[in-house]
Write a protein that holds these residues in place. Structure first.
Motif, PDB file in Angstrom:
ATOM      1  N   ASN A  62       2.519   9.156 -34.436  1.00 36.28           N
ATOM      2  CA  ASN A  62       2.676  10.393 -35.096  1.00 36.28           C
ATOM      3  C   ASN A  62       2.656   9.494 -36.669  1.00 36.28           C
ATOM      4  OD1 ASN A  62       2.218  11.855 -33.229  1.00 36.28           O
ATOM      5  ND2 ASN A  62       4.819  12.562 -34.127  1.00 36.28           N
ATOM      6  N   CYS A  63       3.146   7.915 -37.288  1.00 38.58           N
ATOM      7  CA  CYS A  63       3.250   7.514 -38.343  1.00 38.58           C
ATOM      8  C   CYS A  63       1.772   7.402 -39.101  1.00 38.58           C
ATOM      9  CB  CYS A  63       3.620   6.089 -37.661  1.00 38.58           C
ATOM     10  SG  CYS A  63       4.196   5.143 -39.608  1.00 38.58           S
ATOM     11  N   SER A  64       1.292   7.771 -40.209  1.00 45.41           N
ATOM     12  CA  SER A  64       0.182   8.104 -40.743  1.00 45.41           C
ATOM     13  C   SER A  64      -0.081   6.372 -40.971  1.00 45.41           C
ATOM     14  CB  SER A  64       0.668   8.083 -41.538  1.00 45.41           C
ATOM     15  OG  SER A  64       1.924   7.559 -42.600  1.00 45.41           O
ATOM     16  N   LYS A  65       0.655   5.601 -41.339  1.00 45.60           N
ATOM     17  CA  LYS A  65       0.815   4.164 -41.575  1.00 45.60           C
ATOM     18  C   LYS A  65      -0.255   3.205 -40.645  1.00 45.60           C
ATOM     19  CE  LYS A  65       2.403  -0.338 -43.061  1.00 45.60           C
ATOM     20  NZ  LYS A  65       1.468  -1.115 -42.839  1.00 45.60           N
ATOM     21  N   TYR A  66       0.397   3.863 -39.252  1.00 48.67           N
ATOM     22  CA  TYR A  66       0.635   2.900 -37.978  1.00 48.67           C
ATOM     23  C   TYR A  66      -1.023   3.864 -37.793  1.00 48.67           C
ATOM     24  CZ  TYR A  66      -0.152   2.104 -32.700  1.00 48.67           C
ATOM     25  OH  TYR A  66      -1.071   2.696 -31.731  1.00 48.67           O
ATOM     26  N   LEU A  67      -1.443   4.286 -37.917  1.00 51.09           N
ATOM     27  CA  LEU A  67      -2.697   4.906 -37.470  1.00 51.09           C
ATOM     28  C   LEU A  67      -3.970   4.353 -38.355  1.00 51.09           C
ATOM     29  CD1 LEU A  67      -1.789   9.726 -37.157  1.00 51.09           C
ATOM     30  CD2 LEU A  67      -3.106   7.968 -35.102  1.00 51.09           C
ATOM     31  N   ALA A  68      -3.457   4.560 -39.791  1.00 53.55           N
ATOM     32  CA  ALA A  68      -4.857   3.971 -40.261  1.00 53.55           C
ATOM     33  C   ALA A  68      -5.056   2.471 -40.535  1.00 53.55           C
ATOM     34  CB  ALA A  68      -4.243   4.400 -41.939  1.00 53.55           C
ATOM     35  N   ASP A  69      -3.881   1.424 -39.746  1.00 57.36           N
ATOM     36  CA  ASP A  69      -4.084   0.984 -39.319  1.00 57.36           C
ATOM     37  C   ASP A  69      -4.551   0.346 -38.381  1.00 57.36           C
ATOM     38  OD1 ASP A  69      -3.234  -0.776 -41.799  1.00 57.36           O
ATOM     39  OD2 ASP A  69      -1.117  -0.779 -40.654  1.00 57.36           O
ATOM     40  N   LEU A  70      -4.740   1.523 -37.121  1.00 57.86           N
ATOM     41  CA  LEU A  70      -5.353   1.765 -35.626  1.00 57.86           C
ATOM     42  C   LEU A  70      -6.528   1.705 -36.228  1.00 57.86           C
ATOM     43  CD1 LEU A  70      -4.761   1.310 -32.854  1.00 57.86           C
ATOM     44  CD2 LEU A  70      -4.987   4.271 -33.239  1.00 57.86           C
ATOM     45  N   LYS A  71      -7.151   2.398 -37.144  1.00 63.05           N
ATOM     46  CA  LYS A  71      -8.054   3.135 -37.338  1.00 63.05           C
ATOM     47  C   LYS A  71      -9.129   1.657 -37.901  1.00 63.05           C
ATOM     48  CE  LYS A  71     -11.061   7.064 -39.482  1.00 63.05           C
ATOM     49  NZ  LYS A  71     -10.965   8.173 -40.079  1.00 63.05           N
ATOM     50  N   SER A  72      -8.415   0.794 -38.384  1.00 63.63           N
ATOM     51  CA  SER A  72      -8.903  -0.026 -39.935  1.00 63.63           C
ATOM     52  C   SER A  72      -8.872  -1.064 -38.664  1.00 63.63           C
ATOM     53  CB  SER A  72      -8.074  -0.062 -40.788  1.00 63.63           C
ATOM     54  OG  SER A  72      -7.115  -1.007 -40.787  1.00 63.63           O
ATOM     55  N   GLY A  73      -8.441  -1.517 -37.728  1.00 63.53           N
ATOM     56  CA  GLY A  73      -8.501  -2.793 -36.551  1.00 63.53           C
ATOM     57  C   GLY A  73      -7.894  -3.500 -37.052  1.00 63.53           C
ATOM     58  N   LEU A  74      -7.015  -3.380 -37.760  1.00 62.47           N
ATOM     59  CA  LEU A  74      -5.589  -4.097 -38.092  1.00 62.47           C
ATOM     60  C   LEU A  74      -4.634  -4.357 -36.574  1.00 62.47           C
ATOM     61  CD1 LEU A  74      -4.773  -3.620 -41.760  1.00 62.47           C
ATOM     62  CD2 LEU A  74      -5.901  -5.372 -41.224  1.00 62.47           C
ATOM     63  N   VAL A  75      -4.536  -3.193 -35.835  1.00 63.01           N
ATOM     64  CA  VAL A  75      -3.480  -3.036 -34.639  1.00 63.01           C
ATOM     65  C   VAL A  75      -4.784  -2.577 -33.116  1.00 63.01           C
ATOM     66  CG1 VAL A  75      -1.388  -1.904 -33.895  1.00 63.01           C
ATOM     67  CG2 VAL A  75      -1.680  -2.749 -36.209  1.00 63.01           C
ATOM     68  N   LYS A  76      -4.192  -2.760 -32.026  1.00 65.74           N
ATOM     69  CA  LYS A  76      -4.599  -2.587 -31.232  1.00 65.74           C
ATOM     70  C   LYS A  76      -3.790  -1.718 -30.608  1.00 65.74           C
ATOM     71  CE  LYS A  76      -8.837  -5.980 -31.258  1.00 65.74           C
ATOM     72  NZ  LYS A  76      -8.890  -6.647 -30.330  1.00 65.74           N
ATOM     73  N   LYS A  77      -4.480  -0.829 -30.128  1.00 66.74           N
ATOM     74  CA  LYS A  77      -3.653   0.329 -29.685  1.00 66.74           C
ATOM     75  C   LYS A  77      -3.005  -0.607 -27.678  1.00 66.74           C
ATOM     76  CE  LYS A  77      -2.584   5.072 -28.255  1.00 66.74           C
ATOM     77  NZ  LYS A  77      -3.487   6.203 -28.048  1.00 66.74           N
ATOM     78  N   LYS A  78      -2.304   0.051 -27.523  1.00 64.86           N
ATOM     79  CA  LYS A  78      -1.846  -0.538 -26.119  1.00 64.86           C
ATOM     80  C   LYS A  78      -2.154  -0.213 -24.776  1.00 64.86           C
ATOM     81  CE  LYS A  78       1.813  -3.897 -27.853  1.00 64.86           C
ATOM     82  NZ  LYS A  78       3.851  -4.055 -27.561  1.00 64.86           N
ATOM     83  N   LYS A  79      -3.011  -0.405 -23.881  1.00 63.37           N
ATOM     84  CA  LYS A  79      -3.141   0.293 -23.217  1.00 63.37           C
ATOM     85  C   LYS A  79      -1.917   0.920 -22.063  1.00 63.37           C
ATOM     86  CE  LYS A  79      -7.222  -1.040 -21.930  1.00 63.37           C
ATOM     87  NZ  LYS A  79      -8.419  -2.335 -20.980  1.00 63.37           N
TER      88      LYS A  79
END
Length: 185
Positions: free
Chosen positions: A164-181
């Motif tokens: 639910n972290c807004s920073k994590y969700l923003a980074d995920l959306k921009s491609g800076l972070v990849k979600k682990k399967k």
């Protein structure tokens, strides 16, 4: 005087034949009504036209009867036309009576299926106590969620999870972070 009477009667006959043909060609069977009553009405309109000197050929009469049937007779009409049946009106009437019985059976099955309701699994809710008084509503359980002192593993902030972290969700959306399967956070 005779000429005037002739004009009056011819005009009256023209209006009468127009109205009779309008009734014949406008006659439509309502869904769920009796095919016998409908055929009786159609033959009455055809007889009136015949009395006025307008003869309806058998094939035209057959087409008109088939066109006047409701949508539930769609399969009957299609089969009749595909098999290129050349029947007389009494034979068509007999076939329609047989089809009516089958259509009514199908309609009854559809009605039963539409009204069947399945009960939900689980305990039934009891709204009434003894004596017919309403029971007090149970307080709703709080929904699951992070407690105010919960730490976020992404931003180290308090009161939320990583998912639910807004920073994590923003980074995920921009491609800076990849979600682990396979992770739920």
């Amino acid at each position: 005087m005779m000429r005037e009477l002739k004009v009056i009667f011819e005009t009256h006959a023209a209006v009468e034949s127009y109205e009779a043909s309008k009734q014949f060609f406008g006659c439509m069977m309502e869904e769920g009504s009796s095919v016998s009553e409908h055929m009786f009405a159609m033959s009455g309109h055809a007889r009136k036209l015949s009395d006025l000197g307008i003869v309806i050929p058998n094939q035209l009469g057959i087409h008109r009867v088939l066109q006047s049937l409701p949508p539930s007779y769609k399969n009957f009409v299609m089969n009749y036309n595909m098999q290129n049946m050349n029947k007389e009106l009494p034979e068509l009437f007999s076939m329609l009576k047989s089809a009516e019985v089958e259509i009514q059976k199908e309609h009854q099955v559809l009605m039963v299926n539409k009204t069947t309701r399945f009960k939900k699994q689980g305990k039934p809710k009891k709204d009434l106590k003894k004596g017919g008084k309403k029971a007090a509503a149970h307080p709703e359980k709080p929904k699951g969620g992070p407690k105010p002192d919960t730490d976020c593993y992404y931003c180290n902030g308090k009161g939320h999870w990583k998912r639910n972290c807004s920073k994590y969700l923003a980074d995920l959306k921009s491609g800076l972070v990849k979600k682990k399967k396979g992770t739920t956070e």
